[in-house]
Design a protein around this motif. Sequence first.
Motif, PDB file in Angstrom:
ATOM      1  N   TYR A 122       0.843  -1.191   0.000  1.00 34.68           N
ATOM      2  CA  TYR A 122       0.000   0.000   0.000  1.00 34.68           C
ATOM      3  C   TYR A 122       0.879   1.240   0.000  1.00 34.68           C
ATOM      4  O   TYR A 122       1.893   1.290   0.695  1.00 34.68           O
ATOM      5  CB  TYR A 122      -0.909   0.018   1.230  1.00 34.68           C
ATOM      6  N   VAL A 123       0.487   2.244  -0.785  1.00 32.62           N
ATOM      7  CA  VAL A 123       1.190   3.527  -0.833  1.00 32.62           C
ATOM      8  C   VAL A 123       0.129   4.621  -0.845  1.00 32.62           C
ATOM      9  O   VAL A 123      -0.814   4.557  -1.630  1.00 32.62           O
ATOM     10  CB  VAL A 123       2.055   3.657  -2.110  1.00 32.62           C
ATOM     11  N   ASP A 124       0.294   5.631   0.041  1.00 38.23           N
ATOM     12  CA  ASP A 124      -0.610   6.775  -0.025  1.00 38.23           C
ATOM     13  C   ASP A 124       0.107   7.922  -0.736  1.00 38.23           C
ATOM     14  O   ASP A 124       1.228   7.749  -1.231  1.00 38.23           O
ATOM     15  CB  ASP A 124      -1.133   7.159   1.367  1.00 38.23           C
ATOM     16  N   SER A 125      -0.527   9.092  -0.807  1.00 38.28           N
ATOM     17  CA  SER A 125       0.062  10.205  -1.554  1.00 38.28           C
ATOM     18  C   SER A 125       1.378  10.674  -0.947  1.00 38.28           C
ATOM     19  O   SER A 125       2.288  11.079  -1.674  1.00 38.28           O
ATOM     20  CB  SER A 125      -0.928  11.361  -1.668  1.00 38.28           C
ATOM     21  N   ALA A 126       1.530  10.600   0.359  1.00 39.20           N
ATOM     22  CA  ALA A 126       2.802  10.954   0.986  1.00 39.20           C
ATOM     23  C   ALA A 126       3.889   9.973   0.564  1.00 39.20           C
ATOM     24  O   ALA A 126       5.037  10.360   0.321  1.00 39.20           O
ATOM     25  CB  ALA A 126       2.667  10.978   2.504  1.00 39.20           C
ATOM     26  N   ILE A 161      -0.434   6.112  -9.652  1.00 34.91           N
ATOM     27  CA  ILE A 161       0.322   6.677 -10.782  1.00 34.91           C
ATOM     28  C   ILE A 161      -0.635   7.228 -11.823  1.00 34.91           C
ATOM     29  O   ILE A 161      -0.456   8.331 -12.334  1.00 34.91           O
ATOM     30  CB  ILE A 161       1.254   5.605 -11.393  1.00 34.91           C
ATOM     31  N   GLU A 162      -1.678   6.459 -12.114  1.00 37.85           N
ATOM     32  CA  GLU A 162      -2.676   6.904 -13.095  1.00 37.85           C
ATOM     33  C   GLU A 162      -3.442   8.114 -12.577  1.00 37.85           C
ATOM     34  O   GLU A 162      -3.649   9.090 -13.309  1.00 37.85           O
ATOM     35  CB  GLU A 162      -3.634   5.754 -13.401  1.00 37.85           C
ATOM     36  N   LEU A 163      -3.831   8.084 -11.317  1.00 38.93           N
ATOM     37  CA  LEU A 163      -4.595   9.173 -10.724  1.00 38.93           C
ATOM     38  C   LEU A 163      -3.831  10.493 -10.792  1.00 38.93           C
ATOM     39  O   LEU A 163      -4.388  11.540 -11.104  1.00 38.93           O
ATOM     40  CB  LEU A 163      -4.942   8.839  -9.268  1.00 38.93           C
ATOM     41  N   TYR A 164      -2.532  10.445 -10.505  1.00 40.58           N
ATOM     42  CA  TYR A 164      -1.708  11.656 -10.470  1.00 40.58           C
ATOM     43  C   TYR A 164      -0.929  11.896 -11.762  1.00 40.58           C
ATOM     44  O   TYR A 164      -0.104  12.796 -11.810  1.00 40.58           O
ATOM     45  CB  TYR A 164      -0.751  11.605  -9.273  1.00 40.58           C
ATOM     46  N   ASP A 165      -1.160  11.069 -12.798  1.00 42.17           N
ATOM     47  CA  ASP A 165      -0.502  11.215 -14.092  1.00 42.17           C
ATOM     48  C   ASP A 165       1.025  11.234 -13.956  1.00 42.17           C
ATOM     49  O   ASP A 165       1.705  12.153 -14.406  1.00 42.17           O
ATOM     50  CB  ASP A 165      -0.995  12.486 -14.800  1.00 42.17           C
ATOM     51  N   LEU A 166       1.561  10.195 -13.320  1.00 39.01           N
ATOM     52  CA  LEU A 166       2.993  10.106 -13.031  1.00 39.01           C
ATOM     53  C   LEU A 166       3.703   9.027 -13.842  1.00 39.01           C
ATOM     54  O   LEU A 166       4.777   8.569 -13.458  1.00 39.01           O
ATOM     55  CB  LEU A 166       3.201   9.831 -11.528  1.00 39.01           C
TER      56      LEU A 166
END
Length: 99
Positions: A47-51, A87-92
């Motif tokens: 699991y990875v959050d935005s931080a 990655i998709e959500l933040y376009d990374l």
Amino acid sequence: MINFNQQEQQCFVSGRLTQVEVKQLWPKRQQLFTDTTQVIDLSALEYVDSAGVALLLALVRLTHSGSKSDSASRQLVNPSEQLKKMIELYDLDAFFSQT
């Protein structure tokens, strides 16, 4: 809990990377890898959050001495399924390799 398993030029990251872990890791982020680390494998991240995403992006931009390096010096590879959604959500896409 987060684990970093260094194997030659590759580091395997496993566990959870949330705001709690980021707060603990941030002061020592320059020491998480060796000078020769070129690949950071993220396939075992649960699991990875935005931080956590922000920390990963910072790690790929730092050399062992703490100075900024060119972005080709370290690669973030094999993002877990949950991380792929971030990655998709933040376009990374440009920061992660899906090998």
